[in-house]
Design an enzyme around this catalytic site. Sequence first.
Site, PDB file in Angstrom:
ATOM      1  N   SER A 124       0.761  -1.063  -0.130  1.00 40.12           N
ATOM      2  CA  SER A 124      -0.033   0.073   0.166  1.00 40.12           C
ATOM      3  C   SER A 124       0.969   1.284  -0.059  1.00 40.12           C
ATOM      4  O   SER A 124       1.566   1.441  -1.122  1.00 40.12           O
ATOM      5  CB  SER A 124      -0.671   0.010   1.241  1.00 40.12           C
ATOM      6  OG  SER A 124      -1.765  -1.141   1.165  1.00 40.12           O
ATOM      7  N   LYS A 176     -22.791  16.596   6.436  1.00 45.14           N
ATOM      8  CA  LYS A 176     -21.620  16.940   7.290  1.00 45.14           C
ATOM      9  C   LYS A 176     -21.446  16.185   8.542  1.00 45.14           C
ATOM     10  O   LYS A 176     -22.241  15.533   9.365  1.00 45.14           O
ATOM     11  CB  LYS A 176     -22.178  18.310   8.096  1.00 45.14           C
ATOM     12  CG  LYS A 176     -21.306  18.946   9.006  1.00 45.14           C
ATOM     13  CD  LYS A 176     -19.996  19.501   8.480  1.00 45.14           C
ATOM     14  CE  LYS A 176     -19.084  20.167   9.265  1.00 45.14           C
ATOM     15  NZ  LYS A 176     -17.694  20.327   8.658  1.00 45.14           N
TER      16      LYS A 176
END
Length: 323
Positions: A124, A176
């Site tokens: 990764s 949000k």
Amino acid sequence: MPLETDAVLDRRLLRRKVTFWRVLAIGVAVIAVLAVGLVGAQRAGWLGSLDHVARVEVRGVITQNANLIRTIEGLGRNRNVRAVIVTIDSPGGTVAGSEALYTAIRGVAAAKPTVAVIEGTAASGGYIAAIGADHIVSRETSVAGSIGVIAQFPNVVRLLETIGVRVEAIRSTPLKAMPSGVEPTSPEALAALREIITDSYVWFQRIVKDRRGLTDAELATVADGRVFVGTRAQRLKLVDTIGGEREARTWLASKGVPTEMRVQLHRPAARTDLTWFGAAASGLAEAAGLTEWAENLRSSSLAVQVERTSLDGLLALWQPPTP
């Protein structure tokens, strides 16, 4: 008369103790100043000014490490550094931290020969760092790859419901601070998060394809999140050579860097928290019998180390921590 003699002896003993601790404190201060001065002189090129091959290490979980980035960037400006070896043993980390590391390594590679050596793992974000170099060397049994991005968050809604707790939130917009983990995750929030994951994954695939010269079919084979041992990674074009630092030096020799040129390890600057000084002070305190002070100093140093391992944001990590 004996009482006066005892008092004089006590004062002399006390004076000797005070003198000892003063000398010890001055000695520690002098050693600290000399250590800082030597480190600064080495970074400035006053010491070790002969031409050399620089080695920099990328180990453990990758986060936003400004000191490591500055160290790598400094290698490109150091006239005494003829080439760079990036030693990697990392399962990855945050996407942003891995990108910053990749960018710094690409900057050095643009100025002087740079080779990555995979010691154990370059998965990764660790592999993102590796492809920043122009040549990748891997052990036969090292692992590389894990091309992918992940975001994990615990969802404790059912647990809170069981104990009778409900979290209320007032938001300017429905997305949000979502997902939060303490409220049910809406399909819209999951879709927004998946969009971020997809964009980051596309970026990851693009730099792998460009840096390793892969076709779309070859990229599809290696970009499904798996890791590959060194020999298979070489066949799939994820690494160039099987071996270690000796093979890295052979490649550098093909770029005009003599194999007999010495290798010098460049470590990142110490953080301003002076954890190393805390450890030394802890040892001195324990030797002086100040056990409680020594324990407090060790605890504060450990807290700094724990803070350094924290992760936030999207992860390019082979084995992400489970909640």
